[in-house]
Design a protein around this motif. Structure first.
Motif, short mmCIF file in Angstrom:
data_model
loop_
_atom_site.label_atom_id
_atom_site.label_comp_id
_atom_site.label_asym_id
_atom_site.label_seq_id
_atom_site.Cartn_x
_atom_site.Cartn_y
_atom_site.Cartn_z
N ILE A 147 0.29 -1.09 0.57
CA ILE A 147 0.16 0.21 0.31
C ILE A 147 1.01 1.34 -0.32
O ILE A 147 0.59 2.28 -0.82
CB ILE A 147 -0.98 0.32 0.91
N ASP A 148 1.97 1.18 0.95
CA ASP A 148 2.94 2.26 0.75
C ASP A 148 3.30 2.32 -0.41
O ASP A 148 3.25 3.64 -0.79
CB ASP A 148 3.98 2.04 1.78
N THR A 149 4.09 1.47 -1.25
CA THR A 149 4.19 1.62 -2.16
C THR A 149 3.13 2.09 -3.79
O THR A 149 3.96 3.48 -4.23
CB THR A 149 4.45 0.27 -3.33
N ALA A 150 2.37 1.61 -3.36
CA ALA A 150 0.80 2.35 -4.55
C ALA A 150 0.98 4.27 -3.93
O ALA A 150 1.10 4.48 -5.19
CB ALA A 150 -0.52 1.27 -3.63
N PHE A 151 0.80 4.16 -2.91
CA PHE A 151 0.39 6.06 -2.62
C PHE A 151 1.65 6.20 -2.95
O PHE A 151 1.39 8.15 -2.99
CB PHE A 151 0.08 5.64 -1.43
#
Length: 94
Positions: free
Chosen positions: A30-34
């Motif tokens: 999720i961190d990567t996506a954001f």
């Protein structure tokens, strides 16, 4: 668009003898996506929450989902949870 791998708990919890961390892995994805300014799509299967064969499976699944959702809200307090249909409408409206 970045899609997180399925949020899977069955067979991946430390109690099953593995050292896997599905919640931590999902949060990292999720961190990567954001960071790429993309939506994080979390998919999960009902098997994670079914307890008709083993009630502990349901307990682990619901606890893991709660931990994931709490971790998301804690880290990204302005996060919005939307349906896939709403996401599609937002994408098509661009």
């Amino acid at each position: 668009m970045i899609k997180c791998p399925p949020f899977a708990l069955q067979g991946h919890m430390p109690t099953s003898g593995t050292k896997s961390d599905p919640v931590g892995h999902a949060l990292a994805q999720i961190d990567t996506a954001f960071r790429w300014r993309k939506p994080a799509i979390i998919s999960s299967h009902r098997v994670n929450y079914a307890g008709h064969i083993d009630s502990k499976n349901r307990e682990r699944g619901l606890a893991g989902l709660a931990e994931l959702l709490q971790g998301i809200v804690k880290r990204w307090s302005d996060v919005r949870f939307i349906t896939a249909h709403t996401l599609l409408q937002l994408i098509l409206a661009r």
